[in-house]
Design a protein around this motif. Sequence first.
Motif, short mmCIF file in Angstrom:
data_model
loop_
_atom_site.label_atom_id
_atom_site.label_comp_id
_atom_site.label_asym_id
_atom_site.label_seq_id
_atom_site.Cartn_x
_atom_site.Cartn_y
_atom_site.Cartn_z
N ALA A 96 58.67 -32.92 -30.64
CA ALA A 96 57.87 -33.65 -31.64
C ALA A 96 56.60 -34.19 -31.01
O ALA A 96 55.51 -34.10 -31.60
N PHE A 97 56.71 -34.75 -29.82
CA PHE A 97 55.52 -35.29 -29.14
C PHE A 97 54.49 -34.20 -28.92
O PHE A 97 53.30 -34.35 -29.27
N CYS A 98 54.90 -33.10 -28.33
CA CYS A 98 53.95 -32.02 -28.04
C CYS A 98 53.35 -31.45 -29.32
O CYS A 98 52.13 -31.22 -29.41
N GLY A 99 54.19 -31.24 -30.33
CA GLY A 99 53.70 -30.68 -31.58
C GLY A 99 52.75 -31.59 -32.31
O GLY A 99 51.69 -31.16 -32.81
N GLU A 100 53.07 -32.88 -32.38
CA GLU A 100 52.23 -33.84 -33.09
C GLU A 100 50.91 -34.09 -32.36
O GLU A 100 49.86 -34.21 -33.00
N LEU A 101 50.96 -34.15 -31.03
CA LEU A 101 49.72 -34.38 -30.29
C LEU A 101 48.81 -33.15 -30.37
O LEU A 101 47.59 -33.28 -30.54
N ALA A 102 49.39 -31.98 -30.27
CA ALA A 102 48.60 -30.76 -30.40
C ALA A 102 47.92 -30.71 -31.77
O ALA A 102 46.74 -30.37 -31.89
N ALA A 103 48.66 -31.07 -32.81
CA ALA A 103 48.10 -31.06 -34.16
C ALA A 103 46.98 -32.09 -34.31
O ALA A 103 45.95 -31.82 -34.94
N LEU A 104 47.17 -33.27 -33.73
CA LEU A 104 46.13 -34.30 -33.80
C LEU A 104 44.83 -33.81 -33.17
O LEU A 104 43.74 -34.12 -33.65
N CYS A 105 44.97 -33.02 -32.11
CA CYS A 105 43.80 -32.52 -31.39
C CYS A 105 43.28 -31.19 -31.94
O CYS A 105 42.23 -30.71 -31.49
N ASP A 236 36.86 -35.49 -21.12
CA ASP A 236 37.70 -36.60 -20.65
C ASP A 236 37.57 -37.72 -21.68
O ASP A 236 36.63 -38.52 -21.64
N GLU A 237 38.53 -37.77 -22.61
CA GLU A 237 38.54 -38.80 -23.66
C GLU A 237 39.59 -39.86 -23.36
O GLU A 237 40.12 -40.51 -24.26
N ILE A 238 39.88 -40.06 -22.08
CA ILE A 238 40.89 -41.04 -21.68
C ILE A 238 40.53 -42.43 -22.18
O ILE A 238 41.39 -43.17 -22.69
N GLN A 239 39.26 -42.81 -22.04
CA GLN A 239 38.83 -44.14 -22.47
C GLN A 239 38.11 -44.10 -23.82
O GLN A 239 38.22 -45.04 -24.60
N SER A 240 37.40 -43.04 -24.10
CA SER A 240 36.60 -42.97 -25.33
C SER A 240 37.40 -42.51 -26.54
O SER A 240 36.97 -42.71 -27.68
N GLY A 241 38.55 -41.91 -26.30
CA GLY A 241 39.31 -41.32 -27.39
C GLY A 241 40.30 -42.25 -28.06
O GLY A 241 40.44 -43.42 -27.71
N LEU A 242 40.95 -41.73 -29.07
CA LEU A 242 42.03 -42.40 -29.79
C LEU A 242 41.57 -43.65 -30.52
O LEU A 242 42.20 -44.70 -30.45
N GLY A 243 40.44 -43.51 -31.21
CA GLY A 243 39.98 -44.54 -32.14
C GLY A 243 38.89 -45.45 -31.67
O GLY A 243 38.23 -46.11 -32.49
N ARG A 244 38.64 -45.54 -30.39
CA ARG A 244 37.72 -46.54 -29.85
C ARG A 244 36.32 -46.49 -30.46
O ARG A 244 35.70 -47.53 -30.72
N ARG A 247 35.97 -42.86 -34.41
CA ARG A 247 36.55 -41.55 -34.70
C ARG A 247 37.76 -41.38 -33.79
O ARG A 247 37.91 -42.10 -32.80
N THR A 248 38.60 -40.40 -34.09
CA THR A 248 39.75 -40.17 -33.20
C THR A 248 39.26 -39.82 -31.81
O THR A 248 39.76 -40.33 -30.80
N ALA A 311 51.15 -41.36 -34.98
CA ALA A 311 51.34 -41.67 -36.41
C ALA A 311 50.34 -42.71 -36.88
O ALA A 311 49.80 -42.62 -38.00
N MET A 312 50.09 -43.71 -36.06
CA MET A 312 49.13 -44.75 -36.41
C MET A 312 47.71 -44.19 -36.51
O MET A 312 46.94 -44.54 -37.41
N LEU A 313 47.37 -43.28 -35.63
CA LEU A 313 46.05 -42.67 -35.67
C LEU A 313 45.89 -41.76 -36.87
O LEU A 313 44.80 -41.64 -37.44
N ARG A 314 46.96 -41.13 -37.29
CA ARG A 314 46.89 -40.22 -38.44
C ARG A 314 46.52 -40.96 -39.73
O ARG A 314 45.94 -40.37 -40.64
N SER A 315 46.80 -42.25 -39.79
CA SER A 315 46.47 -43.02 -41.00
C SER A 315 44.97 -43.23 -41.14
O SER A 315 44.47 -43.47 -42.25
N GLY A 316 44.24 -43.16 -40.04
CA GLY A 316 42.80 -43.39 -40.05
C GLY A 316 42.42 -44.86 -40.07
O GLY A 316 41.23 -45.21 -39.96
#
Length: 411
Positions: A96-105, A236-244, A247-248, A311-316
């Motif tokens: 689930a982790f691999c599938g959901e993260l791949a889909a998010l990206c 490298d979206e380690i710091q800039s990614g995931l909502g900061r 955008r995702t 899941a939290m990121l998918r909500s926008g």
Amino acid sequence: MSPLSSSGSPGSRTQELIAAAEAHSAHTYHPLPVVVADADGAWMTDVEGRRYLDLLAGYSALNFGHGNRRLIEAAKAQLGRVTLTSRAFYHDRFAAFCGELAALCGMELVLPMNTGAEAVETAVKTARKWGYRVKGVPWEMAKIVVAADNFHGRTTTVISFSTDRAARADFGPYTPGFEIVPYGDLAAMRSAVTENTVAVLLEPIQGEAGVVVPPQGYLAGVRELTREREVLFVADEIQSGLGRTGRTFACEHEGVVPDMYVLGKALGGGIVPVSAVVSSAEVLGVFRPGEHGSTFGGNPLACAVALEVIAMLRSGEFQERAAGLGAFLHGELAGLTASGAITAVRGRGLWAGLDIAPRHGTGREVAERLMERGVLVKDTHGHTIRIAPPLVISQDDLGWGLDQLRAELTP
């Protein structure tokens, strides 16, 4: 909301704990003299009972705030089941982790690791192997182009392409195979890419350098160039990614999709270290069993927390909060720039680098004085401080923190 207790000089308990820490830990950091004992949302409380507004958020590792209830519950539920299997076995959260993260990206495969530096090292290995096996670069000739003033971690290979003297000094010999060009200079990038180049590795926004945003069109230009030359674009979206940035991924601001995302920090929700390289089957498919791995990478606890983050990121919701509060943040900072207290502001979304006018002291000195006012920020490169609060911060609290900054910089 202001602190319940006024801040001030460190108390005896704080001094005692700092002295003990300095006596028994290697001096690789120079923290502010505050000892945190508790935290919730955007606020932290020290051992003396003083409260501080956190405007750093663990360098974006705490995008969802301290003690986020959804993430804590996800961790608690997994703690009672299984926390580690190693990759010698499958576990029931891994797929689930691999599938959901791949889909998010918008990608196909995930290679999970633990820390950001590990993920960057993994990206370097991936790009080189892809270059030899797929692109056909002669053995031992692979080159990766990177940007000056980058920060991708502090492992031996990563510091080999750093321009930060403190990160590099006395740690050689350095790993070869990297070409450094000025950040934001597309012409220099074009000149550096050769037939043996396997990847361009960039931060879409350079965080440690002072939240440096490249010129508009730069990322899109790099994307076009890498496609032309059959070179991987590694973001490298380690710091800039995931909502900061609102955008995702920060790359989205230019409509760019790289060949590979390098993720970390917020992916672990501020609870456990989680990182990953995410790419296509063509790229990550070059690996075979035994060629790379990690005992803890993709462990059940990490996957459970990261799945809730995804899941939290998918909500926008959090991207929208970062965009809205970011507009407020940059609007407020514009006033300080106009007054001359700040000589420059850079950033995007709920993220800003501020160059403090020298008359107000160094970034470290300003950070120390803000700490006394109940606000925690981090300095970098002399006169610069960074602001990156948890995305859950309220506008009132953010406004209060900026009021403290304004008061500190107003004669």
